[in-house]
Design a protein around this motif. Structure first.
Motif, mmCIF file in Angstrom:
data_model
loop_
_atom_site.group_PDB
_atom_site.id
_atom_site.type_symbol
_atom_site.label_atom_id
_atom_site.label_comp_id
_atom_site.label_asym_id
_atom_site.label_seq_id
_atom_site.Cartn_x
_atom_site.Cartn_y
_atom_site.Cartn_z
ATOM 1 N N ARG A 272 7.945 6.924 13.018
ATOM 2 C CA ARG A 272 8.171 8.321 13.397
ATOM 3 C C ARG A 272 7.933 9.249 12.212
ATOM 4 O O ARG A 272 7.348 10.332 12.361
ATOM 5 N N GLY A 273 8.396 8.830 11.039
ATOM 6 C CA GLY A 273 8.144 9.634 9.851
ATOM 7 C C GLY A 273 6.664 9.745 9.538
ATOM 8 O O GLY A 273 6.162 10.823 9.196
ATOM 9 N N LEU A 274 5.936 8.635 9.667
ATOM 10 C CA LEU A 274 4.495 8.659 9.418
ATOM 11 C C LEU A 274 3.773 9.534 10.426
ATOM 12 O O LEU A 274 2.849 10.282 10.067
ATOM 13 N N ALA A 275 4.163 9.443 11.699
ATOM 14 C CA ALA A 275 3.510 10.242 12.732
ATOM 15 C C ALA A 275 3.609 11.728 12.417
ATOM 16 O O ALA A 275 2.671 12.494 12.685
ATOM 17 N N GLY A 276 4.719 12.123 11.814
ATOM 18 C CA GLY A 276 4.883 13.528 11.462
ATOM 19 C C GLY A 276 4.013 13.986 10.312
ATOM 20 O O GLY A 276 3.875 15.188 10.070
ATOM 21 N N SER A 277 3.415 13.028 9.578
ATOM 22 C CA SER A 277 2.549 13.367 8.439
ATOM 23 C C SER A 277 1.067 13.297 8.752
ATOM 24 O O SER A 277 0.241 13.665 7.911
ATOM 25 N N VAL A 278 0.712 12.813 9.936
ATOM 26 C CA VAL A 278 -0.693 12.591 10.261
ATOM 27 C C VAL A 278 -1.510 13.868 10.174
ATOM 28 O O VAL A 278 -2.616 13.888 9.617
ATOM 29 N N GLU A 279 -1.004 14.947 10.715
ATOM 30 C CA GLU A 279 -1.765 16.201 10.740
ATOM 31 C C GLU A 279 -1.821 16.880 9.379
ATOM 32 O O GLU A 279 -2.827 17.498 9.027
ATOM 33 N N SER A 280 -0.750 16.766 8.609
ATOM 34 C CA SER A 280 -0.643 17.559 7.384
ATOM 35 C C SER A 280 -1.230 16.877 6.161
ATOM 36 O O SER A 280 -1.597 17.549 5.188
ATOM 37 N N HIS A 281 -1.331 15.565 6.175
ATOM 38 C CA HIS A 281 -1.829 14.861 4.991
ATOM 39 C C HIS A 281 -3.321 15.143 4.821
ATOM 40 O O HIS A 281 -4.079 15.144 5.782
ATOM 41 N N GLU A 282 -3.743 15.345 3.591
ATOM 42 C CA GLU A 282 -5.108 15.813 3.355
ATOM 43 C C GLU A 282 -6.109 14.720 3.031
ATOM 44 O O GLU A 282 -7.300 14.983 2.956
ATOM 45 N N ASP A 283 -5.679 13.514 2.810
ATOM 46 C CA ASP A 283 -6.579 12.429 2.424
ATOM 47 C C ASP A 283 -6.844 11.530 3.629
ATOM 48 O O ASP A 283 -5.965 11.323 4.458
ATOM 49 N N ASP A 284 -8.051 10.974 3.702
ATOM 50 C CA ASP A 284 -8.423 10.138 4.836
ATOM 51 C C ASP A 284 -8.557 8.660 4.501
ATOM 52 O O ASP A 284 -8.848 7.850 5.376
ATOM 53 N N LEU B 12 -8.031 4.610 2.869
ATOM 54 C CA LEU B 12 -7.195 3.468 3.214
ATOM 55 C C LEU B 12 -5.892 3.475 2.429
ATOM 56 O O LEU B 12 -4.805 3.432 3.007
ATOM 57 N N TYR B 13 -5.966 3.514 1.136
ATOM 58 C CA TYR B 13 -4.757 3.385 0.324
ATOM 59 C C TYR B 13 -4.029 4.698 0.091
ATOM 60 O O TYR B 13 -2.831 4.690 -0.192
ATOM 61 N N PHE B 14 -4.724 5.806 0.200
ATOM 62 C CA PHE B 14 -4.114 7.090 -0.134
ATOM 63 C C PHE B 14 -4.034 8.051 1.044
ATOM 64 O O PHE B 14 -3.581 9.181 0.882
ATOM 65 N N GLY B 15 -4.484 7.632 2.232
ATOM 66 C CA GLY B 15 -4.590 8.609 3.294
ATOM 67 C C GLY B 15 -4.373 8.087 4.697
ATOM 68 O O GLY B 15 -3.685 7.095 4.943
ATOM 69 N N ARG B 16 -5.015 8.757 5.639
ATOM 70 C CA ARG B 16 -4.768 8.548 7.066
ATOM 71 C C ARG B 16 -5.162 7.153 7.563
ATOM 72 O O ARG B 16 -4.551 6.643 8.500
ATOM 73 N N THR B 17 -6.200 6.575 6.992
ATOM 74 C CA THR B 17 -6.614 5.254 7.477
ATOM 75 C C THR B 17 -5.510 4.226 7.267
ATOM 76 O O THR B 17 -5.202 3.434 8.163
ATOM 77 N N GLY B 18 -4.902 4.229 6.102
ATOM 78 C CA GLY B 18 -3.790 3.320 5.856
ATOM 79 C C GLY B 18 -2.586 3.637 6.714
ATOM 80 O O GLY B 18 -1.891 2.728 7.207
ATOM 81 N N MET B 19 -2.328 4.923 6.924
ATOM 82 C CA MET B 19 -1.235 5.306 7.811
ATOM 83 C C MET B 19 -1.494 4.797 9.227
ATOM 84 O O MET B 19 -0.582 4.309 9.908
ATOM 85 N N ALA B 20 -2.745 4.896 9.667
ATOM 86 C CA ALA B 20 -3.091 4.434 11.019
ATOM 87 C C ALA B 20 -2.868 2.938 11.170
ATOM 88 O O ALA B 20 -2.395 2.472 12.223
ATOM 89 N N LEU B 21 -3.202 2.161 10.152
ATOM 90 C CA LEU B 21 -2.980 0.722 10.231
ATOM 91 C C LEU B 21 -1.502 0.392 10.369
ATOM 92 O O LEU B 21 -1.113 -0.482 11.164
ATOM 93 N N ALA B 22 -0.666 1.067 9.590
ATOM 94 C CA ALA B 22 0.775 0.819 9.682
ATOM 95 C C ALA B 22 1.310 1.232 11.050
ATOM 96 O O ALA B 22 2.115 0.524 11.663
ATOM 97 N N LEU B 23 0.871 2.378 11.540
ATOM 98 C CA LEU B 23 1.313 2.847 12.852
ATOM 99 C C LEU B 23 0.861 1.900 13.959
ATOM 100 O O LEU B 23 1.620 1.580 14.880
#
Length: 428
Positions: A77-89, A91-102
């Motif tokens: 839930r915390g990660l989902a709230g950061s998807v729109e605002s995070h500026e990096d895409d 694997l290790y620093f951005g949305r791709t890594g967040m997507a894998l965890a989600l």
């Protein structure tokens, strides 16, 4: 140490980690700062919340304790709230890594909201491609290669290919093969998995093999050939400099031994090539040579100021333990060295009423002991994850992780596919 003692160490590491979590708002989410003293949670796979999720899933599977699953759900839930605002895409620093965890939380725990957030994250990644790259970095951790691996593991093969194709037109030919510039204007060429040629090789080989793109596989082989030609440890070992020309020689050691810039990570690339290509012999030999160099390097002893001052998964002892456990699973020859690494982690742990944590060392600073970190790269999440796997393997359990890390092949004794583990490719 007995398995029970190592397991107890991991439990206390989890206790400290959970206590460091922060509420992310009215959604009931959790997030982890890089260090407990930091004001805000960080969503990154490298050293933030996305990198904590895998150890929570590992602990849930290991102990059968639903409190770890509940924490993973709140982290999602915390990660989902950061998807729109995070500026990096990346694997290790951005949305791709967040997507894998989600996606892992969705697949393992049935959380449809996490799955929807993962899809949204990857939609944003797709939309931000400029035709060649996503940002300044152009390698595995922060650039195309990592995004390609993440896309492949989530079933988006077209995005994976799109991420890897630019390496064909940006490759620099060398006498032995090919290399790449990791960021615009950088004079040095790095060689290893985190920011260098072998990380790109891993992405090219994985995506090329999975999608039938022989041209990408051939480009991967050219990159591997360049790095192999740079070996300086003779026919029995494998040791390649950090970079040429030497990047920041006042700060960076010429030779490293961990996952990020050394033979520990190099061996993971050679393991992948062994599993994907028709003739595994040369790649198995190279992985063996990496192992020889690591086990004869002095690691994990602190031989001098600046040599082996890190306990973590990226640059330190936990990353070597990951390879040692792969050796145990596949060849049965890493037991003694794994025990040595675990004993070293135990010796460097800080234990008190709050639990267990690990501090790394910066010998040029006063005081030299750095604040303990929470995440995968340098902190508790990465260390505890490897300790739990060590215990499980020692008890005859499954050597595969609950969450398959994108750049570490599943042990071939367990894998149904060297790229995608059993299940849908995100979690087993």
């Amino acid at each position: 140490m007995t398995s029970d003692e190592v397991e107890a160490l991991a439990v206390d590491g989890l206790r400290w980690l959970l206590a460091a979590a922060r509420d992310t708002g009215d959604d009931g989410g959790l997030g982890w700062p890089v260090r407990p003293s930091d004001d805000e949670a960080d969503p990154m796979l490298y050293h933030g919340t996305a990198g904590v999720v895998p150890v929570l899933l590992e602990a849930w599977r290991h102990f059968g304790d639903d409190s770890y699953a509940d924490a993973a759900l709140r982290a999602a839930r915390g990660l989902a709230g950061s998807v729109e605002s995070h500026e990096d895409d990346s694997l290790y620093f951005g949305r791709t890594g967040m997507a894998l965890a989600l996606r892992a939380v969705h697949d393992d725990l049935g959380d449809t909201a996490a799955g929807a957030a993962a899809n949204r994250a990857l939609e944003l990644v797709r939309s931000r491609f400029d035709g060649t790259r996503w940002g300044e970095l152009f390698e595995l951790m922060g650039g195309n290669a990592g995004i390609g691996l993440g896309a492949l593991l989530t079933g988006q093969e077209d995005l994976a290919v799109q991420a890897m194709e630019p390496y064909a037109r940006t490759a620099e030919q060398t006498p032995a093969g090919a290399q790449w510039q990791h960021r615009p204007g950088a004079p040095a060429r790095m060689h290893h998995i985190s920011h260098g040629t072998l990380g790109i090789v891993y992405g090219l080989a994985a995506v090329g093999h999975a999608t039938g793109r022989k041209d990408l596989v051939e480009l991967a082989l050219a990159g591997a050939a360049d790095v192999v030609s740079r070996n300086e440890d003779g026919p029995d070992g494998f040791l390649v400099p950090h970079s040429d020309p030497h990047h920041r020689p006042d700060v960076v050691e010429r030779y490293n031994y961990g996952w990020c810039h050394g033979p520990t990570g190099d061996a993971q690339v050679f393991r992948l090539l062994r599993d994907l290509l028709g003739d595994p012999t040369p790649w198995s030999s190279l992985a063996d040579r990496c192992w020889h160099t690591v086990t004869h390097s002095g690691v994990p002893r602190r031989l001098r100021p600046g040599f082996w001052d890190n306990n973590g998964r990226c640059c330190g002892t936990a990353g070597v333990l990951a390879l040692a456990c792969d050796r145990i699973a596949e060849q049965g020859d890493g037991h003694g060295f794994a025990r040595l690494l675990v004993a070293d982690l135990a010796a460097h742990a800080t234990r008190d009423a709050d639990g267990v944590r690990w501090s790394n060392v910066e010998h040029r600073a006063t005081p030299s002991d750095l604040e303990a970190e929470t995440g995968w790269a340098m902190g508790n999440a990465g260390i505890v994850r490897e300790l739990l796997r060590y215990v499980r393997i020692g008890r005859g359990g499954d050597p595969a992780y609950a969450f398959a890390w994108p750049d570490q092949p599943v042990p071939r004794t367990q894998a149904t596919d060297p790229i995608r583990p059993a299940g849908d490719g995100v979690a087993s």
